[in-house]
Design a protein around this motif. Structure first.
Motif, short mmCIF file in Angstrom:
data_model
loop_
_atom_site.label_atom_id
_atom_site.label_comp_id
_atom_site.label_asym_id
_atom_site.label_seq_id
_atom_site.Cartn_x
_atom_site.Cartn_y
_atom_site.Cartn_z
N GLY A 139 -64.33 3.53 -14.58
CA GLY A 139 -64.93 3.65 -13.25
C GLY A 139 -64.38 4.88 -12.56
O GLY A 139 -63.73 5.74 -13.18
N MET A 140 -64.61 4.99 -11.25
CA MET A 140 -64.20 6.16 -10.49
C MET A 140 -62.70 6.18 -10.27
O MET A 140 -62.08 5.16 -9.99
CB MET A 140 -64.91 6.18 -9.14
N ASN A 141 -62.10 7.39 -10.39
CA ASN A 141 -60.70 7.55 -9.99
C ASN A 141 -60.62 7.78 -8.48
O ASN A 141 -61.66 7.76 -7.79
CB ASN A 141 -60.02 8.67 -10.78
N ASP A 142 -59.41 8.00 -7.96
CA ASP A 142 -59.25 8.11 -6.51
C ASP A 142 -58.86 9.52 -6.07
O ASP A 142 -58.22 9.70 -5.03
CB ASP A 142 -58.21 7.10 -6.00
N VAL A 143 -59.25 10.53 -6.85
CA VAL A 143 -58.94 11.92 -6.48
C VAL A 143 -59.85 12.34 -5.33
O VAL A 143 -61.07 12.21 -5.41
CB VAL A 143 -59.14 12.86 -7.69
N GLU A 144 -59.25 12.88 -4.26
CA GLU A 144 -60.05 13.34 -3.13
C GLU A 144 -60.98 14.47 -3.56
O GLU A 144 -60.62 15.30 -4.39
CB GLU A 144 -59.16 13.84 -1.98
N ALA A 187 -54.47 17.42 0.80
CA ALA A 187 -53.69 16.18 0.83
C ALA A 187 -53.32 15.72 -0.58
O ALA A 187 -52.19 15.28 -0.82
CB ALA A 187 -54.48 15.09 1.56
N HIS A 188 -54.27 15.86 -1.52
CA HIS A 188 -54.01 15.46 -2.90
C HIS A 188 -52.90 16.31 -3.51
O HIS A 188 -51.99 15.78 -4.17
CB HIS A 188 -55.30 15.59 -3.71
N LYS A 189 -52.94 17.61 -3.29
CA LYS A 189 -51.94 18.49 -3.87
C LYS A 189 -50.58 18.31 -3.19
O LYS A 189 -49.53 18.44 -3.84
CB LYS A 189 -52.41 19.95 -3.78
N LEU A 190 -50.58 17.99 -1.90
CA LEU A 190 -49.31 17.71 -1.22
C LEU A 190 -48.65 16.48 -1.82
O LEU A 190 -47.43 16.45 -2.04
CB LEU A 190 -49.54 17.51 0.28
N ARG A 191 -49.44 15.45 -2.11
CA ARG A 191 -48.89 14.23 -2.69
C ARG A 191 -48.34 14.47 -4.08
O ARG A 191 -47.35 13.85 -4.48
CB ARG A 191 -49.96 13.13 -2.74
N ARG A 192 -48.98 15.35 -4.83
CA ARG A 192 -48.51 15.65 -6.19
C ARG A 192 -47.28 16.53 -6.19
O ARG A 192 -46.61 16.68 -7.22
CB ARG A 192 -49.62 16.35 -6.98
N LYS A 242 -54.43 27.31 1.45
CA LYS A 242 -54.40 26.22 2.42
C LYS A 242 -53.23 25.28 2.16
O LYS A 242 -52.65 24.72 3.11
CB LYS A 242 -55.73 25.46 2.40
N LEU A 243 -52.86 25.10 0.90
CA LEU A 243 -51.69 24.29 0.57
C LEU A 243 -50.43 24.97 1.10
O LEU A 243 -49.54 24.31 1.67
CB LEU A 243 -51.60 24.10 -0.93
#
Length: 254
Positions: A139-144, A187-192, A242-243
């Motif tokens: 199914g779908m993953n949760d990547v923004e 936000a995704h890259k900040l979390r990683r 932007k990151l």
């Protein structure tokens, strides 16, 4: 040999300009599901004209909305399309053969992009996208922003098939999408905790351009391929710029 029953799943919002062409090429499947987000144009009427089962649910995000639509399917196998995507001639037969006795959890189908006033050349590299899959195995993953299907099990690419994405009809639309998507990835890259942002900002964009334009043969699409390669490199740059900006702002707020 009979193939596995197949459901096509499409999520929509004011897609009257493209939906008819999309659904016309999949009128052979066993079920068409359209999950709409409250369109104000003729999207729903077009879907029903093609015999689709239509439901309406407010849009919360791409990944959850797609997964909601998958859960509506009556069949195990799903062909996932966007409302501005069209199967190319001959792809139906390839999909049907793949589903005659499938041992894979899913199949990637190469995608050709619309490059403004033309469509990506057939001889250039086409990225394979996991669009045909058994919904009980993924199914779908949760990547923004770039949420996509993931499955448990082997995946095969159907290189003889493809579909055309007709989303970016002009440069302005592509630039607007690049700006929106790059912001959504922060936000995704900040979390990683992605490191070496400055170095990536300097090195990755030119490497991306060379890979896209030369190695993936976007030069076969003329000036449209050149412009698409430049804008792709700009997208890579903008993500890391932007990151970098977000990290500086976060550091100052402490």
């Amino acid at each position: 040999m009979a193939r596995e029953p197949l459901s096509v799943v499409v999520i929509t919002y004011n897609n009257a300009d493209t939906l008819d062409a999309c659904l016309r090429e999949v009128d052979w499947v066993d079920e068409i599901i359209v999950l709409d987000s409250g369109s104000t144009d003729s999207t729903v009427a077009i879907a029903r004209m093609h015999g689709a089962r239509v439901e309406v649910h407010p849009f919360d995000d791409y990944g959850p909305q797609k997964q909601r639509a998958y859960d509506m399917a009556r069949n195990d196998w799903i062909l996932n399309l966007d409302a501005d995507e069209i199967l190319s001639p001959g792809t139906r037969a390839i999909i049907e053969r793949a589903l005659e006795d499938p041992t894979h959890a899913g199949f990637r189908i190469p995608r050709r992009e619309r490059m403004f006033w033309t469509v990506q050349h057939r001889w250039s590299h086409r990225n394979g996208h996991l669009r045909l899959f058994n919904r009980h195995r993924g199914g779908m993953n949760d990547v923004e922003v770039h949420a996509a299907v993931e499955v448990k099990g082997p995946v095969k690419t159907l290189w003889s098939a493809d579909f055309v994405n007709s989303g970016d009809g002009d440069i302005a639309t592509r630039v607007e999408k690049i700006n929106r998507y790059s912001s959504g990835m922060v936000a995704h890259k900040l979390r990683r905790g992605q490191r070496f942002t400055g170095l990536r900002m300097v090195i990755y964009p030119p490497l991306f351009f060379l890979r896209q334009y030369l190695l993936k043969r976007y030069f076969l699409s003329g000036w449209a391929g050149f412009i698409a390669s430049v804008l792709g490199a700009f997208y890579v740059f903008l993500k890391y710029a932007k990151l970098h900006e977000a990290r500086r702002a976060k550091g100052k707020s402490k």
